[in-house]
Scaffold this active site. Sequence first.
Site, PDB file in Angstrom:
ATOM      1  CG  ASP A   1     -15.693  -8.766 -13.137  1.00 53.23           C
ATOM      2  OD1 ASP A   1     -15.711 -10.114 -12.927  1.00 53.23           O
ATOM      3  OD2 ASP A   1     -14.839  -8.304 -13.981  1.00 53.23           O
TER       4      ASP A   1
ATOM      5  CG  ASP B   1     -12.972  -5.863 -17.387  1.00 51.17           C
ATOM      6  OD1 ASP B   1     -13.389  -6.721 -16.681  1.00 51.17           O
ATOM      7  OD2 ASP B   1     -11.904  -5.461 -17.808  1.00 51.17           O
TER       8      ASP B   1
END
Length: 764
Positions: A444, A649
């Site tokens: 990501d 996250d």
Amino acid sequence: MAVKSSATAAATQQLQLTGMSCAACAGAVEKSLQAVAGVEVAKVNFAAEQATVHYDPGQTDVAALQQAVIAAGYGATPLDDDVAMDDQVDAEVHQRQRHQRQLTYRVALGMVCSTLLVIGHTPMMLGRDIAAIPHILHNPWLQLVLTVPVMVWCGQSFFVGAWQGLRHRRADMNTLVAMGTGAAFLYSLVVTIWPGLLTAQGLEPDVYYEVAAVVITLVMLGRLLESRARGQTSEAIRKLIGLQVKTARVVRDGTTQDIPLEQVLVGDTVVVRPGEKIPVDGQVLTGESAVDESMITGEPLPVTKRPGDEVVGATLNKTGQFTFRADRVGRDTVLAQIVQLVRQAQGSKAPIQKLADQVTGWFVPVVMAVALLTFVLWFAITGNLVLAMFTTISVLIIACPCALGLATPTSIMVGTGKGAEHGILIKDAESLELAHKIQTLVLDKTGTLTEGKPMVIDYRTVHGTATELDWLRLAAALEQYSEHPLAESVVAYAQAQGIAAKEIDATTVDKFQAVVGAGVEGRVAGRQVQVGTGQWLGEQGIDLSPLAATAQAWEQAAKTTAWMAADGEVVAIFGIADALKPASAAAVQRLQRMGLEVIMLTGDNPQTGRAIADQVGIEKVIAGVRPDRKAEEISALQRQGQFVAMVGDGINDAPALAQADVGIAIGTGTDIAMAASDITLVSGDLNGIVAAIQLSRATMANIRQNLFFAFIYNTIGIPVAAGVLYPTFGLLLNPIVAGAAMAFSSVSVVTNALRLKRFKLRGG
């Protein structure tokens, strides 16, 4: 430690086990627990001597689980959440030390008696008298007296365990040792009492008490060395718990007082002085300091903490004094959760262990059949009772599957503990094993490769300098009244350039106004100052041409530009972006050198994603992906035959983390992301991914070495013990040598696993 889930109405209980002597014992305990009504899954870790049981509390309880273990012939003590972690570990250490003392005493007695027996047996082995050896030591009655304490006291656990196994219709290591040494002892006892039975058949009435005594002593010595070595496998947990302080300094009723750690309550104001450890987790209220968080995160550099920042219990305050509000205490602290996660990981089973478990399940019965066949064949072929007995005893002794049972769990315990020391929290043994198979790593962008918040990374004035602080001070003074994230980044940048917060506050600001979607303006130190978009300032008739080229270049690099004008003229421009984490580029290069394909997955537009990817060296970018479609992108890669790991996250990463073969959460992110992941990087440093994969590879290599040693040992040892070399080479494996080999095979496997404690992150 019972943990109840309201979502599934299931509970998890860990039990500390006693009485297990080999992997077959662990299998017996596991089967007994699985047979309890309401038990969903039961896993027994022989190396950790613990059981983890998932059960339905509506159908059974902890007492029933204990009773099942006791009924199987072993002991079980619940690991209780209500007992302080350090007290629990102290109890475990005390129990292990007491067990080791008992083993030491028994080994000492066994060695004394065995030495005298071997000395007394030497003339018989050599076929001649030796003047230096007192004749009394040859006496079989004296040898019987020397052997009985070894059999009764030193070898008590083998015979009790074998009897328990017989009662429950199972065979294990105790069965093999008890049968082997018992046969040697009983044969010698018969010869001692009725020597004429042998002399009548033309056989020498020799006794072999030393075989029974020495084998028991050597096996006990092996257990002692193994116990000491296995104690080191849980050192990581002891180190983590040892980080806790015993007391905390809190402010109550206007007075500061020191209280025991367990008495700290949520909401207490805690005072921390320089050089002291932070007792619990919380948020800084007053003061500023540098805190060494390396004990938790593995990061070597201290982190500056200011009001509003989070602090973690067990980390070290380096410089200033501060106060903080206690937000998480007891079992809710980060340290307690890390300890719990490491415990669960060390008690879990890796898929590769299934092979060892399956082999162990049928290994002992097969060995007993081989031993019986060995006796029958040799006695039928040669008519030599002593030869048949010796080979049978050797087979029984050398075949104990201890090394096989320890091969996987000891490596897993050391590997997961080592991961915790590096700030890598591994959910279970399966996650540790799977990490070495990763082929494709999907990262990501926001919060993973980047810091996850806007930061000023470029600043220019009309004079082309980035060091002109007067305009910067005016911009920060104006922006401090705005709640916009871009405004916060300007203030933070000014402070980073050395402009003190007091200086910013002291700069007068009048007629502040925020223009939605455009920027802010006001009179600052007597000047009319505006900070906002270029379009807004252009609409005000302000000439942007002095900095237009700079703005164009920054925007092509995917930076957001914030313009500053004073008294109707443009004076400066800020380049704002979600800055890369310092370690991102180096970590990506290391991952690529390890043979992994690294892909960026982001919801941002392709231009921004491409700009970040170019900075870190990522070739493939999947951009413009909505949060609900991230898991679909992971699934698409898996359908191409790739073994995929996802690193993220945020809450929107949780489905993708769960979909991936291995989910890796950045510890600085959300609890939901960490709950959905297999591995958590506490520090948020992407080098943790490199370390996790390297650790997985090292652990799997270590397990394969252990399994090889265990399998090759039994594969070669059993035929040799059975006497296959005797017809051709005249070689027999003495039961004493077999006992020594069996004992030290387990020690060698544990010692090899402990090499993982020297694991270090390589540069890639």
